[in-house]
Structures are given as structure tokens and as C-alpha cells.
Design an enzyme around this catalytic site. Sequence first.
Site, PDB file in Angstrom:
ATOM      1  N   GLU A 174      16.376  -9.209-101.385  1.00 52.00           N
ATOM      2  CA  GLU A 174      16.917  -8.773-102.680  1.00 52.00           C
ATOM      3  C   GLU A 174      16.775  -7.273-102.902  1.00 52.00           C
ATOM      4  O   GLU A 174      15.743  -6.803-103.377  1.00 52.00           O
ATOM      5  CB  GLU A 174      16.200  -9.530-103.828  1.00 52.00           C
ATOM      6  CG  GLU A 174      16.718  -9.128-105.200  1.00 52.00           C
ATOM      7  CD  GLU A 174      16.068  -9.899-106.352  1.00 52.00           C
ATOM      8  OE1 GLU A 174      15.157 -10.708-106.101  1.00 52.00           O
ATOM      9  OE2 GLU A 174      16.466  -9.677-107.500  1.00 52.00           O
ATOM     10  N   LYS A 216      20.412 -11.475-101.742  1.00 48.65           N
ATOM     11  CA  LYS A 216      20.481 -11.558-103.211  1.00 48.65           C
ATOM     12  C   LYS A 216      20.739 -10.162-103.772  1.00 48.65           C
ATOM     13  O   LYS A 216      19.801  -9.415-104.045  1.00 48.65           O
ATOM     14  CB  LYS A 216      19.167 -12.132-103.755  1.00 48.65           C
ATOM     15  CG  LYS A 216      19.093 -12.172-105.283  1.00 48.65           C
ATOM     16  CD  LYS A 216      17.992 -13.089-105.766  1.00 48.65           C
ATOM     17  CE  LYS A 216      17.804 -13.015-107.256  1.00 48.65           C
ATOM     18  NZ  LYS A 216      16.939 -14.046-107.802  1.00 48.65           N
ATOM     19  N   SER A 285      21.706 -16.821-108.089  1.00 46.82           N
ATOM     20  CA  SER A 285      20.253 -16.987-108.072  1.00 46.82           C
ATOM     21  C   SER A 285      19.764 -16.315-109.351  1.00 46.82           C
ATOM     22  O   SER A 285      19.108 -15.279-109.313  1.00 46.82           O
ATOM     23  CB  SER A 285      19.648 -16.323-106.833  1.00 46.82           C
ATOM     24  OG  SER A 285      18.233 -16.396-106.897  1.00 46.82           O
ATOM     25  N   ARG A 288      17.547 -14.824-115.969  1.00 50.49           N
ATOM     26  CA  ARG A 288      17.906 -14.790-117.388  1.00 50.49           C
ATOM     27  C   ARG A 288      19.205 -15.523-117.706  1.00 50.49           C
ATOM     28  O   ARG A 288      19.297 -16.233-118.705  1.00 50.49           O
ATOM     29  CB  ARG A 288      18.000 -13.326-117.854  1.00 50.49           C
ATOM     30  CG  ARG A 288      16.653 -12.692-118.027  1.00 50.49           C
ATOM     31  CD  ARG A 288      16.744 -11.181-118.055  1.00 50.49           C
ATOM     32  NE  ARG A 288      16.981 -10.633-116.729  1.00 50.49           N
ATOM     33  CZ  ARG A 288      17.109  -9.333-116.466  1.00 50.49           C
ATOM     34  NH1 ARG A 288      17.044  -8.455-117.458  1.00 50.49           N
ATOM     35  NH2 ARG A 288      17.300  -8.904-115.230  1.00 50.49           N
TER      36      ARG A 288
HETATM   37  P1  13P Z   1      17.861 -12.135-113.254  1.00 48.23           P
HETATM   38  O1  13P Z   1      18.973 -13.077-112.924  1.00 48.23           O
HETATM   39  O2  13P Z   1      17.310 -12.317-114.640  1.00 48.23           O
HETATM   40  O3  13P Z   1      18.222 -10.700-112.932  1.00 48.23           O
HETATM   41  O4  13P Z   1      16.645 -12.511-112.321  1.00 48.23           O
HETATM   42  C1  13P Z   1      16.858 -12.806-111.019  1.00 48.23           C
HETATM   43  C2  13P Z   1      15.695 -12.419-110.216  1.00 48.23           C
HETATM   44  O5  13P Z   1      15.109 -13.252-109.558  1.00 48.23           O
HETATM   45  C3  13P Z   1      15.277 -11.015-110.192  1.00 48.23           C
HETATM   46  O6  13P Z   1      14.355 -10.815-109.157  1.00 48.23           O
END
Ligand code: 13P
Length: 327
Positions: A174, A216, A285, A288
Amino acid sequence: MSELHAVAHRMVEKGKGILAADESTPTCTKRFESISTESTAYSRNYYRNLLLTSKGIEKFISGVILFDETFHQSELKTKQKFPEYLSNLGILPGIKVDQGLEDFADGEKLTKGLDGLSERLNNYYSHGARFAKWRAVINIGENLPSADCIEANANSLAKYALACQQSNLVPIVEPEVLMDGSHTIDQSFDATSKALNAVFDKLQKHNVSLQGIVLKPNMVLSGYDCSYQAEIEEVAEKTINCLSANVPSEVPGVAFLSGGQSNELATLHLNEMNKYETDWNLTFSYGRALQQPALTAWSGKKENSELAQEEFIKRAEANSLATLASL
Ligand code: 13P
């Protein structure tokens, strides 16, 4: 390796996506403050239990990213540990393994957590985890991101990814380019492109098997304070172009983070992108954008739990449809 490839494919299976429920305790406490709810080990367990026991969750969710505390907590009725509970539902248990951010240089951050990582990964695998997550953060600003910060974060992501695969865990890789600020969508495109390019360069140099990872990324968006906010079609087109230029076709899937977009936009952007033919499955993924309506509906009150679960399932189902471009 074939087990890893199979798990990576399951994580990004069409019609399903990943729930990020791995907020660290300070972040979870912040979310609970927004609904005037005290954050205790029990209230956090209760809330995660609420999400994970929502009826039908397994139809839309392929995997759940847990925070260490939740990983060791239990489903309240059956008393099964959450990894076991999820596996019994056919959902892959995942674990956040980075240890947050440290200062890198002027306004930039580097993710930490490489010390003792392999030992922790082996331990999580033996307790049922099948994938892991590490989040790197890239800021856009005056003269930012710097090439050094992009490179340092890409290097750590690659070391983490290799360690995961050596422990039989699929790494979620990510690199999040933040959308805070007044930058344009083209600046977002440029920063995201550089970040992805560096990440795949380092992954290949470290001999990470690309068929056994899930990427991600952020979507390519206008900065939240930019006076021009790109339309859904433009976001989809620029995000797909950015991925096509940088993500090798062996990668089985891309599972986007929501990054502070509204719930609805996060879903509509994903739906629009799935109208394109791509080499990789495109899914979600979200943290929020999957949880916000449920958190608000719950508001820390037991009697609201069922309503909160219905709200969660509504978001999960809408995003499931978006992976099929069926909205
Ligand atoms: P959000 O979708 O809230 O950005 O969170 C995803 C996430 O795992 C951030 O590391």
C-alpha cells in the site's frame, strides 16, 4: 508459492472486496470520539464484533484486515478468536504489520516496522493470518514528494513484501499518495505514477512474486482543497491510465483504499473503473467508506447494533456491485 497465489486471487475475487478494520487504537479512539463513545478494549471488541457478525458479510467480503488487538480478541457469542471465526465463514483473516510512521525529512514520512518483522509474521501465520498489510504514505506539496522519500518507502515495502511471502502471507502493498491539499488531479497522477514505478522496481529487485501480492493504491483524484474537482469519468480514466503505465500484468488484483472520499464517490469511482478492460481485478479495501454509516448508526449504543449492521451490509453490497460495474 501456489498457496500464496491462490490466496491473492481469493482476496480480489470478482464481487468481493476487503474490509480494512485495522485502525490502530489511537485512530479507533478518534473515530469513537466522533460518536461520543469511550474507546476501551471492550468497546473496540464490541464494535469490530458488530461489523464482522453482520448477516451475509461473506457474500461481499473476501478478507478482513485486523489490528493486533482485534486479532487476539474473540467473537462475543461463540468465543472463537476472530481469525478462526472469519476462516469458518470463508473469509481470509489479515493483519496490519507496519508500526506507523516516523519523520523522514521536511514534511515527509517513512513507515516503520521492519525490526523483528519475520518473527511477528510467522507468529501471525501460525494463528491463522493469511495476508498482511503495510501502508506507506506519500505527501504532495511544494517540492514534494521527494525522490528520496519515494525510494525509501518503496524499499521498505519491498522488504516487507518479501518477508511476508517467506512466511506464507500475501502482502498487501500500500503506497498511499494522500489527497489532502490543493493539488490538481494531474499532480496526483504524477506523484502516484512515480510512487508505483518505484514500488514495482523495488519489488522486482527483491524477487517478490508479483502473482502473490495485492496492490492497494489510492485513486488518482483532485486534492480535496483543489478548486477543480475532477468528475467520476476523469478519475476513472486517469487512475486506469496511471495503473496501466506502472502495474505489471502478473499482479492479480488492485484493491483501492478510500482515503477520505465520501462513501458514495468511493463506490461510484470503483464502478466506473470496472467498465474498463484491465489485466488485474479491481476491487476495494476500504476502511472509512465501508464503515462510516455503520459507525454513525451505532453511535456506541447497543440497541442500534442491528441498524448499524444493516448500514454496513448496504455499503459492502454496493461496493460488491461496483466490482462488477453493475451499479
Ligand atoms: P480508508 O479506506 O479509510 O482510506 O482506509 C483504508 C486503509 O486500510 C488505509 O490504510
